[in-house]
Motif scaffolding. Structure first.
Motif, PDB file in Angstrom:
ATOM      1  N   ALA A 376       0.242  -1.428  -0.153  1.00  0.00           N
ATOM      2  CA  ALA A 376       0.221  -0.092   0.417  1.00  0.00           C
ATOM      3  C   ALA A 376       1.053   1.248   0.237  1.00  0.00           C
ATOM      4  CB  ALA A 376      -1.069  -0.071   1.079  1.00  0.00           C
ATOM      5  N   ASN A 379       2.245   2.191  -3.496  1.00  0.00           N
ATOM      6  CA  ASN A 379       1.422   1.883  -4.541  1.00  0.00           C
ATOM      7  C   ASN A 379       0.968   3.640  -3.756  1.00  0.00           C
ATOM      8  OD1 ASN A 379      -1.210   1.843  -6.446  1.00  0.00           O
ATOM      9  ND2 ASN A 379      -2.479   2.535  -4.321  1.00  0.00           N
ATOM     10  N   ASP A 385       0.966   0.353  -9.690  1.00  0.00           N
ATOM     11  CA  ASP A 385       0.087   0.826  -9.762  1.00  0.00           C
ATOM     12  C   ASP A 385      -1.181  -0.461  -9.727  1.00  0.00           C
ATOM     13  OD1 ASP A 385      -2.824   1.488 -10.411  1.00  0.00           O
ATOM     14  OD2 ASP A 385      -2.213   2.346 -12.598  1.00  0.00           O
ATOM     15  N   LEU A 386      -1.765  -0.350  -8.159  1.00  0.00           N
ATOM     16  CA  LEU A 386      -3.065  -1.410  -8.229  1.00  0.00           C
ATOM     17  C   LEU A 386      -4.033  -1.670  -8.334  1.00  0.00           C
ATOM     18  CD1 LEU A 386      -1.943  -1.527  -4.086  1.00  0.00           C
ATOM     19  CD2 LEU A 386      -2.139  -3.347  -5.675  1.00  0.00           C
ATOM     20  N   ALA A 387      -4.684  -0.004  -8.817  1.00  0.00           N
ATOM     21  CA  ALA A 387      -6.066  -0.379  -9.336  1.00  0.00           C
ATOM     22  C   ALA A 387      -6.455  -0.391 -10.744  1.00  0.00           C
ATOM     23  CB  ALA A 387      -6.297   0.778  -9.300  1.00  0.00           C
ATOM     24  N   GLN A 388      -5.328   0.055 -11.825  1.00  0.00           N
ATOM     25  CA  GLN A 388      -5.020  -0.589 -12.720  1.00  0.00           C
ATOM     26  C   GLN A 388      -4.076  -1.356 -13.259  1.00  0.00           C
ATOM     27  OE1 GLN A 388      -7.156   1.060 -15.225  1.00  0.00           O
ATOM     28  NE2 GLN A 388      -7.606   3.016 -13.502  1.00  0.00           N
ATOM     29  N   LYS A 389      -3.208  -1.507 -12.909  1.00  0.00           N
ATOM     30  CA  LYS A 389      -2.562  -2.743 -12.985  1.00  0.00           C
ATOM     31  C   LYS A 389      -1.952  -3.722 -11.803  1.00  0.00           C
ATOM     32  CE  LYS A 389      -0.030  -0.538 -16.755  1.00  0.00           C
ATOM     33  NZ  LYS A 389       0.919   0.813 -16.898  1.00  0.00           N
ATOM     34  N   PRO A 390      -2.931  -4.503 -11.211  1.00  0.00           N
ATOM     35  CA  PRO A 390      -2.930  -5.533 -10.640  1.00  0.00           C
ATOM     36  C   PRO A 390      -1.800  -5.745 -10.844  1.00  0.00           C
ATOM     37  CG  PRO A 390      -4.620  -5.711 -11.606  1.00  0.00           C
ATOM     38  CD  PRO A 390      -4.123  -4.547 -11.666  1.00  0.00           C
TER      39      PRO A 390
END
Length: 421
Positions: A376, A379, A385-390
């Motif tokens: 976290a 990020n 980029d956890l949201a777009q490229k997990p």
């Protein structure tokens, strides 16, 4: 010398001697040729018979007994019926559900470990063994190793008097600071007619003791020379110990076998075969200090559990018992290496988590960060980029962790990571 005439061997005789242990020097060239031909025919028929392709023919019968070179007698070949094949193919191995190692100290000691610990006489093997065993039993960190859980430990001493063993265990209890409930120490003096552990009676007694105290996770044997019988330069004494060694592994009992060196203090005394079926071989070398008599360096000469991610636990380390405290210093090889700028930023993110309220407290005043909190933080800093490229984020976090471990910046245990000072 055996004399063989040409008439004694016929090309069409399937029972002609084929083991060429007869005195060929007393045979004519013709006799040798005929003997070789008969031998080849017999070999072919035997192979065909045992392959199931041909029944006995021409009066030949398969041998019912074979010589046994071990005792000079004979034995009948066993008939083996295999109901099912064990796992063999790569798919078989991929689909196997095997339990993970049950680590009890760092990444090097588990409930199935077989460890050989060697050092010269008077170096501090017993002090070290007791210190390690008590920390494992107490679930406390020791040196640079992270304890995993409380464990049941049995320490078997075959050398000291029970008076001295009592003094040693009580001294170490003070250093630990608590009384480990599941640490058991046995003196050979308290067992009348103690049987060596490479005898059937001795092995049966040890197994009965384990059952009597409710099972153990680790046994420390101090030491091989005192607890077994026989010439240590001969492989036979240790070969007779192996049934105990293997049975303890089957029972998920880790083992540390302490052993002396000889005139050559760089290796264990006697036969080298003791190391063949061990997972770990650790060796202690003397380090002279004016302020203590217990000072040595420890190196792992064999380490099956070592991986790039866990090599910190297997690094050379200097150890000393000073003013009733165990102190250590990692070797120069652990100096921190440079890393790429992005990995350095991930390292700084880890430090930030460790300094926050989200840090996990470890023993020895150490603090660690959980993988989720570190992720976290990376990020939030725009490193992933956890949201777009997990998927990419997970790969990058694994890369950060791997490179920081390789650079000796951090150590890890499961989902926890901490900074090496």
């Amino acid at each position: 010398m055996l004399n063989v005439r040409d008439d004694d061997i016929r090309d069409d005789d399937p029972n002609a001697p084929w083991m060429l242990d007869i005195a060929l020097g007393g045979m004519t060239p013709s006799s040798r040729r005929k003997s070789w031909t008969a031998s080849q025919r017999r070999r072919e028929m035997e192979k065909a018979f045992f392959d199931g392709k041909q029944a006995p023919v021409d009066g030949w019968q398969p041998p019912s007994e074979f010589p046994d070179s071990a005792d000079g007698g004979v034995r009948t070949p066993p008939k083996i019926e295999m109901a099912a094949l064990p796992p063999l193919t790569l798919d078989d191995w991929r689909d196997r559900d095997l339990a993970e190692p049950d680590f009890i100290m760092g990444h090097w000691l588990t409930t199935t470990s077989r460890v050989l610990l060697t050092a010269a006489t008077g170096l501090g093997k017993t002090n070290f063994g007791l210190a390690l065993g008590m920390r494992v039993a107490a679930g406390e960190d020791f040196l640079h190793w992270h304890a995993r859980r409380l464990a049941r430990v049995l320490y078997i001493d075959g050398e000291m008097s029970r008076r001295l063993l009592r003094q040693r265990v009580l001294d170490e209890e003070k250093r630990v600071g608590i009384t480990p409930k599941f640490f058991f120490a046995l003196s050979h003096e308290d067992i009348p007619n103690f049987k060596p552990l490479n005898t059937i009676e001795g092995q049966a007694w040890i197994n009965a003791l384990i059952d009597k105290i409710g099972g153990v996770d680790l046994i420390i044997f101090d030491n091989i020379m005192c607890l077994t019988v026989g010439d240590m330069k001969d492989p036979e004494p240790w070969q007779k110990t192996l049934p105990l060694v293997l049975s303890l592994t089957t029972r998920t009992v880790g083992q540390i076998w302490i052993h002396h060196t000889g005139h050559d203090e760089t290796r264990s005394y006697g036969d080298k075969s003791r190391e063949w079926q061990t997972d770990t071989v650790a060796h202690l070398d003397a380090v002279k200090r004016d302020d203590t008599d217990v000072s040595f360096s420890m190196s792992f000469k064999k380490a099956r559990e070592r991986t790039p991610a866990t090599r910190f636990d297997f690094q050379d380390v200097k150890v000393a018992l000073i003013n009733d405290r165990w102190e250590y210093e990692v070797a120069e090889a652990l100096r921190q290496d440079k890393v790429a700028p992005r990995v350095q930023k991930a390292f700084e993110a880890l430090i930030n988590v460790i300094a926050s309220d989200e840090a996990v407290a470890l023993s020895g005043n150490r603090r660690a960060a959980h993988r989720d909190h570190w992720t976290a933080e990376c990020n939030a800093r725009g490193l992933i980029d956890l949201a777009q490229k997990p998927d990419s984020a997970r790969t990058l976090m694994n890369t950060f962790r791997r490179e920081l471990v390789a650079a000796n910046r951090i150590a890890c245990d499961g989902d926890l990571s901490w900074v090496l000072r």
